[in-house]
Motif scaffolding. Structure first.
Motif, PDB file in Angstrom:
ATOM      1  N   GLY A 152       0.794  -1.226   0.000  1.00  0.00           N
ATOM      2  CA  GLY A 152       0.000   0.000   0.000  1.00  0.00           C
ATOM      3  C   GLY A 152       0.823   1.271   0.000  1.00  0.00           C
ATOM      4  N   PHE A 153       2.045   1.186   0.504  1.00  0.00           N
ATOM      5  CA  PHE A 153       2.896   2.370   0.561  1.00  0.00           C
ATOM      6  C   PHE A 153       4.191   2.118  -0.204  1.00  0.00           C
ATOM      7  CE2 PHE A 153       0.037   2.452   4.133  1.00  0.00           C
ATOM      8  CZ  PHE A 153      -0.421   3.764   4.138  1.00  0.00           C
ATOM      9  N   SER A 154       4.053   1.407  -1.301  1.00  0.00           N
ATOM     10  CA  SER A 154       5.194   1.113  -2.164  1.00  0.00           C
ATOM     11  C   SER A 154       5.624   2.366  -2.921  1.00  0.00           C
ATOM     12  CB  SER A 154       4.819   0.019  -3.164  1.00  0.00           C
ATOM     13  OG  SER A 154       3.763   0.477  -4.005  1.00  0.00           O
ATOM     14  N   SER A 155       6.801   2.304  -3.527  1.00  0.00           N
ATOM     15  CA  SER A 155       7.280   3.437  -4.322  1.00  0.00           C
ATOM     16  C   SER A 155       6.351   3.716  -5.494  1.00  0.00           C
ATOM     17  CB  SER A 155       8.703   3.165  -4.818  1.00  0.00           C
ATOM     18  OG  SER A 155       8.740   1.970  -5.584  1.00  0.00           O
ATOM     19  N   TYR A 156       5.759   2.638  -6.048  1.00  0.00           N
ATOM     20  CA  TYR A 156       4.799   2.823  -7.144  1.00  0.00           C
ATOM     21  C   TYR A 156       3.622   3.672  -6.684  1.00  0.00           C
ATOM     22  CZ  TYR A 156       0.640   1.804  -9.882  1.00  0.00           C
ATOM     23  OH  TYR A 156      -0.524   1.942 -10.589  1.00  0.00           O
ATOM     24  N   LEU A 157       3.030   3.299  -5.569  1.00  0.00           N
ATOM     25  CA  LEU A 157       1.824   3.985  -5.134  1.00  0.00           C
ATOM     26  C   LEU A 157       2.129   5.398  -4.663  1.00  0.00           C
ATOM     27  CD1 LEU A 157      -0.850   1.714  -3.671  1.00  0.00           C
ATOM     28  CD2 LEU A 157      -1.073   4.166  -3.448  1.00  0.00           C
ATOM     29  N   ILE A 158       3.213   5.548  -3.911  1.00  0.00           N
ATOM     30  CA  ILE A 158       3.591   6.885  -3.449  1.00  0.00           C
ATOM     31  C   ILE A 158       3.908   7.779  -4.636  1.00  0.00           C
ATOM     32  CG2 ILE A 158       5.350   8.181  -2.185  1.00  0.00           C
ATOM     33  CD1 ILE A 158       5.482   5.886  -0.204  1.00  0.00           C
ATOM     34  N   GLY A 159       4.561   7.218  -5.645  1.00  0.00           N
ATOM     35  CA  GLY A 159       4.898   8.004  -6.819  1.00  0.00           C
ATOM     36  C   GLY A 159       3.682   8.531  -7.552  1.00  0.00           C
ATOM     37  N   HIS A 160       2.575   7.781  -7.524  1.00  0.00           N
ATOM     38  CA  HIS A 160       1.366   8.198  -8.219  1.00  0.00           C
ATOM     39  C   HIS A 160       0.412   9.005  -7.329  1.00  0.00           C
ATOM     40  CE1 HIS A 160       2.168   6.300 -12.010  1.00  0.00           C
ATOM     41  NE2 HIS A 160       2.389   5.126 -11.439  1.00  0.00           N
ATOM     42  N   MET A 161       0.840   9.281  -6.091  1.00  0.00           N
ATOM     43  CA  MET A 161       0.028  10.127  -5.229  1.00  0.00           C
ATOM     44  C   MET A 161       0.117  11.599  -5.620  1.00  0.00           C
ATOM     45  SD  MET A 161      -1.807   8.452  -3.074  1.00  0.00           S
ATOM     46  CE  MET A 161      -2.216   9.668  -1.822  1.00  0.00           C
ATOM     47  N   ILE A 162       0.783  11.869  -6.735  1.00  0.00           N
ATOM     48  CA  ILE A 162       0.818  13.238  -7.253  1.00  0.00           C
ATOM     49  C   ILE A 162      -0.555  13.664  -7.779  1.00  0.00           C
ATOM     50  CG2 ILE A 162       3.261  13.157  -7.830  1.00  0.00           C
ATOM     51  CD1 ILE A 162       2.468  12.639 -10.742  1.00  0.00           C
ATOM     52  N   GLY A 163      -1.477  12.708  -7.831  1.00  0.00           N
ATOM     53  CA  GLY A 163      -2.824  13.047  -8.268  1.00  0.00           C
ATOM     54  C   GLY A 163      -3.367  12.117  -9.326  1.00  0.00           C
ATOM     55  N   GLU A 164      -2.819  10.910  -9.423  1.00  0.00           N
ATOM     56  CA  GLU A 164      -3.253   9.952 -10.444  1.00  0.00           C
ATOM     57  C   GLU A 164      -4.084   8.860  -9.778  1.00  0.00           C
ATOM     58  OE1 GLU A 164       0.659   9.094 -11.846  1.00  0.00           O
ATOM     59  OE2 GLU A 164       0.545  10.586 -13.447  1.00  0.00           O
ATOM     60  N   LEU A 165      -5.328   9.208  -9.460  1.00  0.00           N
ATOM     61  CA  LEU A 165      -6.193   8.340  -8.674  1.00  0.00           C
ATOM     62  C   LEU A 165      -6.466   7.024  -9.375  1.00  0.00           C
ATOM     63  CD1 LEU A 165      -7.753   8.404  -5.983  1.00  0.00           C
ATOM     64  CD2 LEU A 165      -9.726   9.291  -7.237  1.00  0.00           C
ATOM     65  N   HIS A 166      -6.509   7.040 -10.700  1.00  0.00           N
ATOM     66  CA  HIS A 166      -6.782   5.794 -11.428  1.00  0.00           C
ATOM     67  C   HIS A 166      -5.635   4.798 -11.311  1.00  0.00           C
ATOM     68  CE1 HIS A 166      -4.312   8.179 -14.054  1.00  0.00           C
ATOM     69  NE2 HIS A 166      -4.244   7.233 -14.962  1.00  0.00           N
ATOM     70  N   LEU A 167      -4.434   5.268 -10.973  1.00  0.00           N
ATOM     71  CA  LEU A 167      -3.284   4.386 -10.835  1.00  0.00           C
ATOM     72  C   LEU A 167      -3.010   3.991  -9.387  1.00  0.00           C
ATOM     73  CD1 LEU A 167      -0.844   5.976 -13.446  1.00  0.00           C
ATOM     74  CD2 LEU A 167      -2.390   4.026 -13.718  1.00  0.00           C
TER      75      LEU A 167
END
Length: 280
Positions: A152-167
């Motif tokens: 849930g707090f992987s680099s992938y998910l944190i990286g897309h917390m810039i505002g890419e809710l679909h990802l």
């Protein structure tokens, strides 16, 4: 009465149910997500989760869904932008499942609050569903909590917390994995696999067509690797593959409105110039 039964009796049915559902880890993940991504909102340093203009797409989508539901409009088509022709939203990253789910929040507090709530919950719910999968596989609490955190707090998910809710909407992937693994192990019926996996696949299309496509490729790869490396399970994996084809058909039925509008206005190119967005 054994010691275990005495403990269960003292805890009560609600405590037992909360432990079974993993509500305490979920609460912990939510607090962590709020600390990581919501402190700027509480401090007034930002109006929404994310940076640049990407979050505004989802904020608008949440507002449009609430408006469409309240006024009887088709939520997958809009005439509110690009007038007078309007726009087919099937190819736009509007996460209609989340917009629908959070419509009550939008009605009460507005689309910005609804988007912020959804954005902060995505890492937490993804970590929680992975925790449930890890707990099933390991039967151990703390490794499962850590496994949920890593997902849930992987680099992938944190990286897309810039505002890419679909990802960041990947919380359905662990439950889908759990359903498949349980069938491979012979712990659930073929009918349950087809229905449960089909519903999850259909819902994922309403969250993100990109993730739905990616998980399909990953699933094919996993089945091939399993067939090549696990001779004892080959027959079961072939059976699983056949059942999953039926599950994808069920998923297509669940997501048929979205698929209809996507195929009616099929796009063979992206919205953005590929020479400017090489990752696409």
């Amino acid at each position: 009465m054994t010691g275990t039964e005495l403990v269960r009796s003292a805890r009560g049915p609600w405590a037992e149910r909360a432990a079974r559902l993993g509500l305490l880890p979920l609460a912990g993940y939510i607090v962590l997500s709020l600390l990581l991504f919501g402190t700027r909102l509480l401090a007034g340093g930002s109006r929404y989760v994310g940076v640049n203009d990407d979050p505004q797409i989802f904020i608008w989508a949440f507002g449009w869904m609430a408006h469409a539901l309240a006024h009887g409009h088709n939520p997958l088509l809009t005439d509110a932008i690009w007038a007078p022709t309007g726009l087919n939203l099937a190819w736009v990253t509007t996460t209609p499942a989340l917009a629908f789910l959070f419509a009550p929040v939008t009605w009460l507090f507005g689309p910005v609050a609804a988007y912020n709530t959804a954005a902060i919950l995505m890492p937490a719910t993804s970590a929680w569903t992975m925790f449930l999968l890890c707990r099933y596989l390991t039967r151990r609490l703390w490794p499962s909590i850590f496994g949920g955190y890593l997902f849930g707090f992987s680099s992938y998910l944190i990286g897309h917390m810039i505002g890419e809710l679909h990802l960041t909407s990947v919380f359905l992937l662990p439950p889908l994995t759990l359903v498949i693994v349980r069938f491979v192990r012979g712990e659930t019926s073929a009918r349950r696999l087809i229905v449960q996996a089909g519903v999850l696949l259909g819902l994922e299309l309403y969250l993100s067509t990109e993730i739905a496509f990616t998980l399909t490729l990953a699933l094919i790869g996993a089945l091939l690797v399993g067939y090549a490396t696990l001779p004892a399970f080959r027959e079961r994996l072939v059976t699983t593959t056949i059942r999953l084809i039926a599950a994808f058909a069920i998923g297509g039925v669940v997501a048929s409105p979205l698929l209809y509008y996507a195929l009616r206005d099929f796009r063979s190119s992206g919205y953005q110039p590929p020479d400017q967005f090489l990752a696409d």
